[in-house]
Every structure is written in C-alpha cells, then in structure tokens.
Design an enzyme around this catalytic site. Structure first.
Site, short mmCIF file in Angstrom:
data_model
loop_
_atom_site.label_atom_id
_atom_site.label_comp_id
_atom_site.label_asym_id
_atom_site.label_seq_id
_atom_site.Cartn_x
_atom_site.Cartn_y
_atom_site.Cartn_z
N SER A 37 0.84 -1.28 0.00
CA SER A 37 0.21 0.06 -0.20
C SER A 37 0.83 1.09 -0.10
CB SER A 37 -0.88 0.22 1.02
OG SER A 37 -1.16 -1.17 1.55
N LEU A 38 0.19 2.34 0.12
CA LEU A 38 1.14 3.78 0.06
C LEU A 38 0.61 4.31 1.31
CD1 LEU A 38 0.70 4.90 -3.52
CD2 LEU A 38 2.74 4.12 -2.30
N GLU A 71 3.38 10.56 -10.47
CA GLU A 71 2.46 9.84 -11.05
C GLU A 71 1.12 9.86 -10.61
OE1 GLU A 71 4.02 5.85 -10.98
OE2 GLU A 71 5.93 6.45 -10.94
N LYS A 73 -2.30 9.07 -9.16
CA LYS A 73 -2.79 7.89 -8.46
C LYS A 73 -4.44 7.62 -9.02
CE LYS A 73 -3.01 5.85 -3.95
NZ LYS A 73 -4.66 5.30 -3.79
N LYS A 239 7.10 8.82 -5.93
CA LYS A 239 8.11 7.87 -5.73
C LYS A 239 9.68 8.49 -5.79
CE LYS A 239 4.93 4.72 -7.83
NZ LYS A 239 4.79 3.95 -8.96
N CYS A 388 -17.59 -6.48 27.54
CA CYS A 388 -18.35 -5.51 26.79
C CYS A 388 -18.92 -5.94 25.44
CB CYS A 388 -17.57 -4.27 26.52
SG CYS A 388 -18.47 -2.95 25.60
S1 IVH Z 1 2.81 2.16 -6.78
C1 IVH Z 1 4.77 0.54 -4.18
N1 IVH Z 1 1.79 3.62 -8.58
O1 IVH Z 1 -2.47 2.70 -5.34
C2 IVH Z 1 3.43 1.33 -3.74
N2 IVH Z 1 0.23 2.54 -7.15
O2 IVH Z 1 -2.22 2.84 -2.13
C3 IVH Z 1 2.24 0.63 -4.28
N3 IVH Z 1 -2.05 3.21 -7.32
O3 IVH Z 1 -2.46 -0.80 -4.64
C4 IVH Z 1 2.37 0.57 -5.76
N4 IVH Z 1 -1.53 4.50 -9.11
O4 IVH Z 1 -3.85 0.30 -6.68
C5 IVH Z 1 1.78 2.72 -7.45
N5 IVH Z 1 1.20 5.28 -10.14
C6 IVH Z 1 0.90 4.53 -8.94
C7 IVH Z 1 -0.38 4.04 -8.53
C8 IVH Z 1 -0.67 3.33 -7.63
C9 IVH Z 1 -2.57 4.02 -8.20
C10 IVH Z 1 -2.76 2.51 -6.38
C11 IVH Z 1 -2.56 0.92 -6.38
C12 IVH Z 1 -2.08 0.56 -5.07
C13 IVH Z 1 -2.44 1.86 -4.26
C14 IVH Z 1 -1.67 1.80 -3.10
#
Ligand code: IVH
Length: 626
Positions: A37-38, A71, A73, A239, A388
């Site tokens: 994930s990011l 890039e 998203k 990135k 609870c």
């Molecule tokens: S890189 C290494 N690049 O974002 C990190 N992800 O929150 C993860 N996504 O599951 C992948 N555009 O579905 C990357 N240019 C991009 C992206 C991207 C959309 C989505 C992807 C990932 C999610 C992470």
C-alpha cells in the site's frame, strides 16, 4: 463399502461431505513480491515530514534535493501480470497484498494488456503491475448497476464468466513491477519509459520533480486539471526516482518508505445532524458519530460523519439538530468541519458525553500518554476480555478481517447477525459452527453455507504472526505482531504467557516499549483472553516461524550508542536486520556487539566491558557489514 452396504452410511460420513464448492471464489495465487500500500500525505506539512524522515534515514543533508517520479494515483483496482518469455502467464488481483485471486482470463479481455511481447529487451521473467479502471463516459452507460466507477471495475473484474468482463470497456495503465529478475534499471522514470517501449500504456501525466515547493505547485495545478481527465484520480503518487535509494530505504509493515500518495483535497456538502451515536471500537474507544440527513457528496451518499472524540464536540459545540458542513476525501471517513450557528434552533441543548460505556456500563477513562505527558483525547471503555458486548463484536470483526485470519466468507454483517442470534460469542465459536442450523436461517442456503464452510476451513492454517495480530491486543498491530512472532517462534511459547509471565522480557525486542508491555500485561491477565488462545490453538494449525534466515548475523545481537556518521541509526538497523541480526535495547548478557559512534553513553560501554561484549567503533562495524 458404502456402495455395497448402504445401510452403514452414517450421517457424518466423509463421502457425503468431501470438499466444498468454491463457487465464485477464484483460485488464489501467492505474489512472488508482496503488493504494497502507500502512506498518505494531505498537506505541505505532511509532505515536509515525509521528506525529513527520508533524509534522516539516509543521513543526507537537509538541503539535499530528492528527485521524485510523480504519477497520478488512479482510483481503480490494481493487478499484477506475470510474463514469462514474453507471454502473459498469470493475472492476479491484489488480494491481501500477499496472495491474490487468479483472474487471468478476465484480465486478458482488456485491450491495453498485451498477451505477447516480442520486444527483444523485454525481461524473461517479470511481474508488471498497474491499475485497471473504467473511464467516466463508459461508466455512465452502466452506472445503474454500480455506485461508482471503481466498484464497476472491481465487479467486472470478478465476473465468473470472462465474456461478462468483456462487455465492460476496462482500461489498464502500468506503473511498476513486482518480481523482476535481473533488474538493471537505475530509475523509476527509466523503467516507465521502457514500459511504453514494451507495449504498455503508461500515464501521460507522469513527471519528474524535485523540491517540496515544486511538488506543491504541481499538486495545486493538477487539482484543477483532474476534472478534465475522464477517469477518477484520488491524488498524486511520489516515488523516489533512484532505485538505489529506494532499496536503501526499504519498507515499513506494508508500505514503502520511499513513496507516498499526496491526496487531493476533499469534496464537501451540507446537511443536518439528526442524532449523535456513540460507537464503541475494538479497543474500547468511544467515537461519537453524527447521523446526518443523507447528502450526496462527490457521487457518494453520506449519512454518517465522524465527530472524532469528546474534545472535538466540545470545541465545535456540536449539537443534535445543527446544520453542518461535511467533508469527504477519497476513502477517508467523512467528517464534520463546521457548524452554521445562524441556523441553530434556540431549543438546542449541549451534547453530554457519556461517562459510562453505553454498551456494558463500565467506567470510561482517558489513557495517560507517557511520551506526550498528556491525557488522550479519546475516552475508552475500561473493561477487558469479552465483557463488553460492542467491543466483543468489533474484536470478532477484527479477528476475521483480511490482514488477520482472513475469513472472507464471514463478513462484518454476518458477524453482527450471528451475534444477535447468539451463534457467536468468542472467536473460537467460528470454528464450532453448526452448519446444518445455519442452512435453515433466512438468507442462507446450501451453497452459501458451503462457501462459508470453505472459507473457514481454509483459514485454519495460519502463521503465528497473523494469529497474534488477529487477537486484537491493543498496541499490537501488524508490525509488533511480527516482532512478537519472530521472538516467540512457536505457539507453544505464546501459550506459556499468563498473568504471572515476566513481561519485561519483551522490552528486549527492539520496537516493543513500555506501552506495548503494559497492554500485553492487561491482555494476558484476563483469564478469558488466555482461555480463548488455548481453545483456538486446539482448533487451528498455527505454523512455527521458520528459521529461513540468511546473512552473516544470524542470531547475533547489536546495540548502537552515540551518533554514527554518514549512516543513520535507522539505516544501520535495517542493514543489520537484512543480515538476520537483531537489535537489543539494553546492554545485557545476550548482547554480542556494542557499536559506538560519537558521544556514546559511557555507562553502556562500561557495562559491555564488564560483560566481555565486543565493542566496535563505527569503521569496524562498517567493515563487518561489508
Ligand atoms: S505504486 C509501491 N503507483 O495505489 C507502492 N500505485 O495505495 C504501491 N496506485 O494498490 C504501488 N496509481 O492500486 C503505485 N502510480 C501508481 C499508482 C498506484 C494508483 C494504487 C495501487 C495501489 C495503491 C496503493
């Protein structure tokens, strides 16, 4: 035998009950490299912090200009495509990041996904990753069936029949790799340019930018531009462009240190608070939630908005009946940002926050935070174990969740329903379900029960790390659960923990502190919790932590004192761990090496001398590393 002598067939004969219908469950496939994930940033301040942490880790000067690959998203569904010798072999969904669903045939219906690549520089074995999405003008044609474009893409990718997938015009944009044999590229931007040469679509908006101010400027510009783009974007991904720096930085739990998503600002709407509910979370946190008159904000109907905590209500003096402005950003829970006092009725009364848990009547209290020396803003139900009711339901929901036991056939709604029907009270009840009774319940049938049984059976094999995480011990998230599992190695050792255990031992694990130890003590001092672990252990197959360690520091322990030069403590730690070494938090007889930088703690050095521990200066340590 049964065929010959039908009279001996017993009701529970395995021949009547072999296997389970997987129905629409796709086959699973382990990703060779995890799909991560990011982390998110929302403001300039967040972004400054993000970069600061990176510079600290790398021990770079404050004014070092990092180059980022920027890039868009795309708000779609990520997919991983495995190509061997230029042929598309597998297409897999993200799943829980470690294991996804095999949806090759459905992905093959997407025109943007090449099935054969003959470019001579295309690697022999590579996973290409990117986003599957649907353009807005195409979504409009089918929007009756789906709430938003992302759901439409997801639904269509998960069709049983690829011919159904084909009917919906899905698109694919590539942006990264997973497994990649012999990666000789040195930059992300270089890799992207090759993606294009190999025949993949890449975003036309990708850029290279350095400097926070330039990133912010670009973000602002893009915030307007995005409305002219025919698919949903929820931010920009930053990135670090240099792969060498990416490798040095590595990962935390399930996100890279070298990347983040800068989210676009929220969309807002106005509505009225109809009521204020108090929700009780898994850890007992009392969260006030405003039930509002349903309002459409950016294509999503919002009828709940979080009010965060008591202080927030007091600060904004929020009352039932108030007219409020509500904000929603991407996948974040909608929240109330302001009140229109002019519209407030004179009869409205201040909201009184409950002093007892609305579910079980236990005292509610605020924790004292030893680091900030302040009381938490959140009030919590003080009960432990499964006393609870509301906390119990949330604990069970956590237990079955994706990152925990991952019982996907048993959703949150089903847990609530089974709780109401008194079918489930503790996690172990899940593995004792009377399926024949469930089949008779409204909304259930042979097939759905068979699916449920399948996913429960499948979950019974679990790693120690996931098992510990699934217990939902406060302050023991995924990262700490992993640390504990690596330390305990075998479920047998977890079973030894009870109220009388020497919890201080855990302080030796780097990353586990007083807060975690206190929480572990609370958890294991409760007999119900201990009993739950015992019962679950009998029902499940919990795998040992295998000693698959490699590197030159296997079972060796280190401690750093003083400031190192040219390498941050975090990076030194990560290098030691890459070679399977461990970091200790105090000098004791289990320590092998004490590494000394500038201005070390003399006490530590003296103690190390006393215990005959090897003391290394930074240069000797670096020699040892290389
Ligand atoms: S890189 C290494 N690049 O974002 C990190 N992800 O929150 C993860 N996504 O599951 C992948 N555009 O579905 C990357 N240019 C991009 C992206 C991207 C959309 C989505 C992807 C990932 C999610 C992470």
């Amino acid at each position: 035998m049964e065929k010959k002598h039908p009279s001996i067939i017993s009701k529970d004969s395995p021949s009547l009950n072999v296997g389970f219908t997987p129905s629409k469950n796709f086959k699973k496939l382990k990703h060779r490299v995890q799909m991560l994930s990011l982390s998110n940033v929302f403001s300039k301040e967040d972004l400054i912090n993000f970069e600061k942490k990176i510079l600290n880790f790398l021990d770079f000067k404050k004014d070092y200009k990092i180059e980022y690959s920027v890039e868009p998203k795309i708000d779609g569904i990520s997919a991983s495509l495995t190509y061997k010798k230029g042929k598309l072999i597998y297409g897999v969904s993200r799943g829980d990041g470690k294991e996804g669903e095999l949806i090759t045939e459905n992905l093959k219906t997407i025109k943007d996904i090449p099935q054969k690549i003959s470019h001579k520089e295309f690697p022999d074995d590579i996973e290409i990753r990117g986003e599957v999405f649907i353009e807005n003008h195409d979504f409009k044609k089918i929007s009756n069936n789906f709430a938003n474009a992302r759901n439409a893409a997801s639904g269509s990718l998960r069709q049983k029949d690829p011919n159904e997938t084909k009917k919906i015009p899905l698109k694919f944009i590539a942006y990264t790799f997973g497994y990649f044999q012999n990666n000789n590229f040195s930059k992300q931007s270089e890799f992207i340019s090759y993606l294009k040469k190999w025949g993949f679509k890449v975003s036309e908006y990708n850029k290279i930018i350095s400097g926070i101010d330039n990133l912010i400027f670009n973000h602002k510009e893009f915030e307007n531009k995005r409305f002219n783009i025919d698919y949903d974007l929820d931010g920009l991904v930053y990135k670090i462009n240099d792969f060498n720096l990416q490798n040095r930085l590595g990962f935390v739990a399930n996100a890279p240190r070298w990347a983040t998503a800068h989210k676009f600002s929220a969309k807002s709407g106005s509505s009225q608070i109809l009521n204020i509910d108090i929700q009780i979370g898994r850890t007992g946190a009392l969260t006030p939630v405003a039930k509002i008159k349903p309002v459409n904000i950016g294509g999503v109907t919002v009828s709940n908005a979080t009010l965060h905590n008591e202080e927030e209500i007091l600060r904004k003096d929020l009352r039932v009946g108030d007219y409020v402005k509500i904000e929603r950003a991407g996948d974040v829970i909608p929240h109330v940002i302001s009140v229109d006092l002019k519209k407030r009725s004179q009869k409205s009364k201040k909201f009184l926050f409950p002093s007892k848990c609305p579910s079980c009547g236990s005292k509610v209290s605020k924790d004292y935070n030893f680091t900030t020396k302040k009381y938490d803003a959140v009030r919590r139900c003080s009960s432990e174990g499964y006393y609870c009711e509301k906390m119990s339901i949330e604990k069970i929901k956590h237990f079955i969740s994706k990152d925990a036991m991952n019982i996907d056939g048993l959703g949150k709604k089903v847990v609530e329903n089974f709780w109401d029907l008194k079918i489930i009270r503790y996690p172990y009840d899940i593995f004792d379900l009377k399926y024949e009774n469930i089949e008779k319940l409204e909304g259930w049938g042979k097939l759905s029960v068979s699916n449920l049984k399948y996913s429960i059976e499948k979950s019974k094999k679990v790693s120690l790390e996931k098992f510990i995480f699934s217990l939902g011990i406060r302050h023991i998230g995924q990262e700490n659960a992993k640390l504990m599992a690596d330390n305990l190695k075998d479920i047998k050792n977890l079973l030894k923990i009870d109220a009388k255990y020497n919890f201080q031992k855990f302080l030796n694990i780097d990353g586990i502190g007083e807060t975690q130890v206190k929480s572990l003590k609370n958890f294991f001092s409760n007999e119900i919790n201990v009993n739950i672990i015992k019962k679950l252990t009998q029902q499940l197959t919990i795998s040992k932590v295998e000693n698959k360690k490699t590197g030159k520091f296997i079972d060796k322990t280190f401690l750093i004192t003083g400031k190192l030069n040219g390498i941050s403590r975090a990076e030194a730690k990560s290098k030691i761990e890459k070679q399977s070494g461990k970091i200790l938090s105090s000098v004791n007889k289990n320590l092998n090496y004490l590494i000394t930088g500038d201005k070390p703690t003399i006490k530590k050095i003296n103690k190390a001398k006393e215990l005959n521990i090897v003391i290394l200066e930074q240069k000797d340590f670096l020699k040892l590393l290389d």
